[in-house]
Design a protein around this motif. Structure first.
Motif, mmCIF file in Angstrom:
data_model
loop_
_atom_site.group_PDB
_atom_site.id
_atom_site.type_symbol
_atom_site.label_atom_id
_atom_site.label_comp_id
_atom_site.label_asym_id
_atom_site.label_seq_id
_atom_site.Cartn_x
_atom_site.Cartn_y
_atom_site.Cartn_z
ATOM 1 N N UNK A 1 0.835 -3.559 14.464
ATOM 2 C CA UNK A 1 1.217 -3.010 15.755
ATOM 3 C C UNK A 1 1.906 -1.662 15.694
ATOM 4 N N UNK A 2 2.371 -1.278 14.514
ATOM 5 C CA UNK A 2 3.058 -0.004 14.364
ATOM 6 C C UNK A 2 2.095 1.172 14.449
ATOM 7 N N UNK A 3 2.629 2.314 14.843
ATOM 8 C CA UNK A 3 1.913 3.578 14.810
ATOM 9 C C UNK A 3 2.156 4.218 13.448
ATOM 10 N N UNK A 4 1.077 4.633 12.804
ATOM 11 C CA UNK A 4 1.164 5.159 11.444
ATOM 12 C C UNK A 4 0.558 6.563 11.417
ATOM 13 N N UNK A 5 1.244 7.485 10.759
ATOM 14 C CA UNK A 5 0.736 8.855 10.623
ATOM 15 C C UNK A 5 0.760 9.260 9.156
ATOM 16 N N UNK A 6 -0.358 9.786 8.691
ATOM 17 C CA UNK A 6 -0.502 10.284 7.320
ATOM 18 C C UNK A 6 -0.836 11.774 7.401
ATOM 19 N N UNK A 7 -0.196 12.556 6.553
ATOM 20 C CA UNK A 7 -0.385 14.002 6.560
ATOM 21 C C UNK A 7 -1.140 14.453 5.318
ATOM 22 N N UNK A 8 -1.969 15.453 5.487
ATOM 23 C CA UNK A 8 -2.717 16.070 4.385
ATOM 24 C C UNK A 8 -2.550 17.577 4.506
ATOM 25 N N UNK A 9 -2.001 18.195 3.475
ATOM 26 C CA UNK A 9 -1.792 19.646 3.467
ATOM 27 C C UNK A 9 -2.680 20.291 2.410
ATOM 28 N N UNK A 10 -3.372 21.343 2.810
ATOM 29 C CA UNK A 10 -4.268 22.055 1.900
ATOM 30 C C UNK A 10 -3.578 23.293 1.340
ATOM 31 N N UNK A 11 -3.892 23.614 0.096
ATOM 32 C CA UNK A 11 -3.258 24.757 -0.571
ATOM 33 C C UNK A 11 -3.779 26.093 -0.049
ATOM 34 N N UNK A 12 -4.877 26.061 0.683
ATOM 35 C CA UNK A 12 -5.390 27.247 1.366
ATOM 36 C C UNK A 12 -6.160 26.792 2.601
ATOM 37 N N UNK A 13 -6.426 27.712 3.503
ATOM 38 C CA UNK A 13 -7.083 27.351 4.745
ATOM 39 C C UNK A 13 -8.483 26.808 4.543
ATOM 40 N N UNK A 14 -8.786 25.696 5.234
ATOM 41 C CA UNK A 14 -10.104 25.081 5.118
ATOM 42 C C UNK A 14 -10.727 24.863 6.500
ATOM 43 N N UNK A 15 -10.262 25.640 7.474
ATOM 44 C CA UNK A 15 -10.769 25.501 8.836
ATOM 45 C C UNK A 15 -10.651 24.038 9.269
ATOM 46 N N UNK A 16 -11.731 23.431 9.723
ATOM 47 C CA UNK A 16 -11.710 22.003 10.098
ATOM 48 C C UNK A 16 -12.565 21.153 9.171
ATOM 49 N N UNK A 17 -12.808 21.683 7.953
ATOM 50 C CA UNK A 17 -13.692 20.992 7.020
ATOM 51 C C UNK A 17 -12.935 19.925 6.245
ATOM 52 N N UNK A 18 -12.445 18.941 6.977
ATOM 53 C CA UNK A 18 -11.661 17.869 6.369
ATOM 54 C C UNK A 18 -12.137 16.517 6.873
ATOM 55 N N UNK A 19 -12.202 15.562 5.950
ATOM 56 C CA UNK A 19 -12.594 14.191 6.277
ATOM 57 C C UNK A 19 -11.512 13.226 5.815
ATOM 58 N N UNK A 20 -11.491 12.056 6.443
ATOM 59 C CA UNK A 20 -10.585 10.970 6.064
ATOM 60 C C UNK A 20 -11.405 9.731 5.727
ATOM 61 N N UNK A 21 -10.995 9.028 4.667
ATOM 62 C CA UNK A 21 -11.649 7.815 4.222
ATOM 63 C C UNK A 21 -10.634 6.688 4.100
ATOM 64 N N UNK A 22 -11.143 5.476 4.239
ATOM 65 C CA UNK A 22 -10.374 4.258 3.977
ATOM 66 C C UNK A 22 -11.021 3.562 2.788
ATOM 67 N N UNK A 23 -10.210 3.112 1.851
ATOM 68 C CA UNK A 23 -10.740 2.355 0.722
ATOM 69 C C UNK A 23 -9.938 1.081 0.524
ATOM 70 N N UNK A 24 -10.642 -0.032 0.469
ATOM 71 C CA UNK A 24 -10.033 -1.320 0.159
ATOM 72 C C UNK A 24 -10.323 -1.671 -1.288
ATOM 73 N N UNK A 25 -9.506 -2.536 -1.891
ATOM 74 C CA UNK A 25 -9.673 -2.852 -3.311
ATOM 75 C C UNK A 25 -11.093 -3.307 -3.650
ATOM 76 N N UNK A 26 -11.604 -2.784 -4.734
ATOM 77 C CA UNK A 26 -12.936 -3.137 -5.251
ATOM 78 C C UNK A 26 -14.088 -2.738 -4.319
ATOM 79 N N UNK A 27 -13.813 -1.873 -3.362
ATOM 80 C CA UNK A 27 -14.843 -1.433 -2.429
ATOM 81 C C UNK A 27 -15.006 0.078 -2.467
ATOM 82 N N UNK A 28 -16.172 0.547 -2.029
ATOM 83 C CA UNK A 28 -16.392 1.982 -1.907
ATOM 84 C C UNK A 28 -15.613 2.528 -0.710
ATOM 85 N N UNK A 29 -15.292 3.801 -0.746
ATOM 86 C CA UNK A 29 -14.634 4.405 0.429
ATOM 87 C C UNK A 29 -15.535 4.355 1.662
#
Lengths: 122, 106
Positions: free
Chosen positions: B16-44
């Protein structure tokens, strides 16, 4: 069914070779760039290589350049990764992955295989 | 190489909680960013593409935002099936790179 199925992993001695295969089904294979991504035991994800859709042009990360060769056979909907001069640090699950958008590279990955384990040890 | 720094590395949360994860890039990458979820023993699994586009079939409680060097993944109400490790990935430059991962646990 839309899927990727890898094979070819196994136990190999340092300096040895393996050939990984990834068979695709359920989509127009030659339209999409394909990549290999690896994950060492208990570690994060590391992109290894990509091959573009139509022309099959490969690009590699520096640590595998000259040792690994990626190719594709569009007639068989299959991509390959030839691993030579293997090192202990190459030990990982190797996933093949499909690019999200047709004819685009670099790209993210919307379809992954189940992975094949490569273990480099004596 | 573009280095992606995820924070936090570990996150303890409740259903039920709200969760926020941050990702910072060392240089500008416009909007070329993806997010994945991975569970144990599974592919992303792809969740978010181009920083904010929800992948087909992914629940709407997942959202992404940001551009340039700072990005966030938000889960509006954490569900039991969301306990997993999350990775960001940039696809603006070769070599493609991933963040170090954020493990979301109870």
């Amino acid at each position: 069914e839309v899927q990727l199925v890898e094979s070819g992993g196994g136990l190999v001695q340092p300096g040895g070779s393996l050939r990984l295969s990834c068979v695709a089904s359920g989509f127009t294979f030659n339209n999409y760039a394909m990549s290999w991504v690896r994950q060492a035991p208990g570690k994060g994800l590391e992109w290894v290589s990509v091959v573009t859709g139509r022309h099959g042009t490969p690009t590699y990360r520096d640590s595998v350049e000259g040792r690994f060769t990626m190719s594709r056979d569009n007639s068989k909907s299959t991509t390959y990764l030839q691993l030579n001069s293997l090192r202990a640090e190459d030990t990982a699950i190797y996933y093949c992955a499909k690019g999200v958008e047709a004819a685009i590279a670099p790209d993210a990955f919307d379809l992954w295989g189940q992975g094949t384990l490569v273990t480099v040890a004596s | 190489d573009v280095h992606l720094t995820q924070s936090p590395s570990f996150l303890s949360a409740s259903v039920g909680e709200r969760v926020t994860i941050t990702c910072r890039a060392s240089q500008g990458i416009s909007s070329f960013l993806a997010w994945y979820q991975q569970k144990p023993e599974k592919a992303p699994k792809l969740l978010i593409y181009s920083a904010s586009i929800l992948q087909s079939g992914v629940p709407s409680r997942f959202s992404g935002s940001g551009s340039g060097t700072e990005f966030t993944l938000t889960i509006s109400s954490l569900q039991p099936e969301d306990f997993a490790t999350y990775y960001c990935q940039q696809f603006n430059f070769y070599p493609l790179t991933f963040g170090g991962g954020t493990k979301v646990e109870v």
